[in-house]
Scaffold this active site. Structure first.
Site, PDB file in Angstrom:
ATOM      1  N   TRP A   1     -74.033 -50.694 -57.875  1.00  0.00           N
ATOM      2  CA  TRP A   1     -75.504 -50.764 -57.854  1.00  0.00           C
ATOM      3  C   TRP A   1     -76.046 -51.837 -58.767  1.00  0.00           C
ATOM      4  O   TRP A   1     -77.011 -52.525 -58.425  1.00  0.00           O
ATOM      5  CB  TRP A   1     -76.111 -49.386 -58.134  1.00  0.00           C
ATOM      6  CG  TRP A   1     -75.987 -48.502 -56.944  1.00  0.00           C
ATOM      7  CD1 TRP A   1     -75.220 -47.383 -56.817  1.00  0.00           C
ATOM      8  CD2 TRP A   1     -76.616 -48.694 -55.657  1.00  0.00           C
ATOM      9  NE1 TRP A   1     -75.337 -46.868 -55.550  1.00  0.00           N
ATOM     10  CE2 TRP A   1     -76.187 -47.644 -54.822  1.00  0.00           C
ATOM     11  CE3 TRP A   1     -77.489 -49.642 -55.139  1.00  0.00           C
ATOM     12  CZ2 TRP A   1     -76.602 -47.522 -53.489  1.00  0.00           C
ATOM     13  CZ3 TRP A   1     -77.911 -49.525 -53.822  1.00  0.00           C
ATOM     14  CH2 TRP A   1     -77.470 -48.475 -53.015  1.00  0.00           C
TER      15      TRP A   1
ATOM     16  N   ASP B   1     -82.292 -48.481 -64.043  1.00  0.00           N
ATOM     17  CA  ASP B   1     -82.170 -47.852 -62.731  1.00  0.00           C
ATOM     18  C   ASP B   1     -81.543 -46.478 -62.957  1.00  0.00           C
ATOM     19  O   ASP B   1     -80.364 -46.377 -63.274  1.00  0.00           O
ATOM     20  CB  ASP B   1     -81.286 -48.721 -61.828  1.00  0.00           C
ATOM     21  CG  ASP B   1     -81.046 -48.080 -60.460  1.00  0.00           C
ATOM     22  OD1 ASP B   1     -81.546 -46.965 -60.213  1.00  0.00           O
ATOM     23  OD2 ASP B   1     -80.339 -48.712 -59.643  1.00  0.00           O
TER      24      ASP B   1
ATOM     25  N   LYS C   1     -81.598 -38.603 -54.715  1.00  0.00           N
ATOM     26  CA  LYS C   1     -80.478 -37.964 -55.394  1.00  0.00           C
ATOM     27  C   LYS C   1     -80.934 -36.742 -56.182  1.00  0.00           C
ATOM     28  O   LYS C   1     -80.382 -35.675 -56.022  1.00  0.00           O
ATOM     29  CB  LYS C   1     -79.770 -38.955 -56.329  1.00  0.00           C
ATOM     30  CG  LYS C   1     -78.794 -39.889 -55.637  1.00  0.00           C
ATOM     31  CD  LYS C   1     -79.419 -41.127 -55.082  1.00  0.00           C
ATOM     32  CE  LYS C   1     -78.463 -42.002 -54.315  1.00  0.00           C
ATOM     33  NZ  LYS C   1     -78.708 -43.424 -54.546  1.00  0.00           N
TER      34      LYS C   1
END
Ligand SMILES: *Cc1c(COP(=O)(O)O)cnc(C)c1O
Length: 361
Positions: free
Chosen positions: A102, A174, A198
């Site tokens: 990511w 993030d 999530k």
């Protein structure tokens, strides 16, 4: 289907209680006779609910008034471009940690909007597994517009558990896969953002917590819907928000408060992860390749000693009601995601299954 446990990395399982409440009021929200999906976002009843959701999130994270809380669209990745365009000039240098898949995506996206993305540090192999390089080794730029990192690498199962200290540039994080999983000191950050699917709610939705003093002059090409200042001025309703996702996220925030807030859920999350890592560590058959200090609490990747058994493992797990365990397509193996909604019984059932699976071989 009551015995099903969903270990999917995202979109992921949501609290059962919340899903039941949403089902009960799906066609008749708030005694109005219509669904929350059919409401105008300008309607006072909807606005009241939306502001309550914001307040509940502020309560959970102790967010002070010097931060905007924005409810945006475009998921986690939308923020990969929103961040540089909102708080860095085109001529700016920005610092990023590259700790996994990511982070890599975030870096490549940012490179479109600023003159230099400096990769300040990344991962390294140690005798005890994969780790994040210690801060002394990071190569920080002078005058970086911000320092970006991913607190929890969802694919790699690597986490930086404490925010780096002593960095001059504002910290941007993030937190898509670990927001709301444990207590957090928001005041250490300039921006925290997260895609919702999530630990918060439905996908396509995102939350950004932005320190007001970072908002000055955005880049001129910044799209209006991604403009933090504009969205803040309009209460995240510059355009029609994802009204259902906002509503459902609000229910999740209330559920979290009932679990004892982030201290309560954090303790449970620690317990869940510890159970699984302890089992994997004592096993000859399963392994996790991350250094214990950097292991994710939310996403536990593990490998089988013989990867030709992966398919069989997944099939038998699914038959036992354990789904979503296949590792990310880039890395293979298995991954158990243990977000807030996963009860401890799910982890225990998984461990029992893993144990039986290797005994039977
Ligand atoms: C899932 C995830 C994203 C991407 O979210 P999208 O909503 O698919 O854009 C970004 N960062 C992290 C850490 C993630 O886990």
């Amino acid at each position: 289907m009551s015995d099903l446990f969903n270990f999917s990395a995202g979109p992921a399982m949501l609290p059962k209680e919340v899903m039941q409440q949403a089902r009960e009021e799906l066609l008749n929200w708030n005694n109005t006779g219509v669904s929350v999906m059919e409401f105008s976002h300008r309607d006072p009843a909807y606005v009241k609910m939306a502001r309550q959701a914001e307040q509940d999130l502020r309560d959970l994270l102790n967010i002070t008034d010097d931060y905007e809380v924005l409810f945006l669209q475009g998921g986690g990745r939308g923020q990969f471009s929103a961040v540089p365009q909102n708080i860095a000039a085109k001529s700016a240098t920005v610092d990023y940690l590259d700790t996994g898949i990511w982070s890599g995506y975030a870096i490549r996206e940012a490179a479109k909007y600023v003159s230099k993305v400096n990769v300040a540090g990344g991962c390294l192999e140690t005798g005890k597994g994969k780790a994040i390089a210690p801060q002394e080794q990071w190569q920080l730029s002078d005058n970086a517009a911000y320092f970006h990192y991913c607190t929890n690498e969802t694919v790699d199962g690597i986490a930086l558990h404490t925010p780096p200290a002593g960095i001059e540039a504002p910290l941007v994080a993030d937190m898509s896969s670990n927001i709301l999983s444990e207590p957090l000191d928001v005041s250490k950050f300039g921006i925290i953002y997260a895609g919702a699917q999530k630990n918060i709610g439905p996908s396509g939705f995102a939350i950004a917590i932005v320190k007001k003093d970072l908002l000055g002059e955005p880049q001129p090409e910044l799209s209006s819907i991604m403009d933090y200042q504009l969205q803040a001025k309009d209460g995240s309703m510059y355009n029609t928000p994802n009204t259902f996702a906002w509503y459902l996220s609000g229910l999740v925030f209330q559920w979290l408060k009932r679990q004892g807030g982030l201290a309560g859920i954090g303790q449970l999350n620690q317990q869940k992860a510890q159970l699984l890592y302890d089992y994997v560590d004592q096993s000859e058959f399963y392994r996790n390749e991350v250094h214990p200090d950097y292991r994710s609490i939310m996403n536990v990747p593990f490998q089988l000693a013989d990867d030709s058994l992966d398919q069989k493992f997944l099939q038998e797990a699914a038959a036992a009601g354990l789904i979503g365990l296949k590792g990310h397509r880039f890395v293979g193996g298995m991954r158990a995601s243990l977000y807030n909604a996963m009860p401890i019984a799910g982890v225990q059932t998984l461990i029992d299954f893993m144990d039986q699976f290797q005994r039977k071989l």
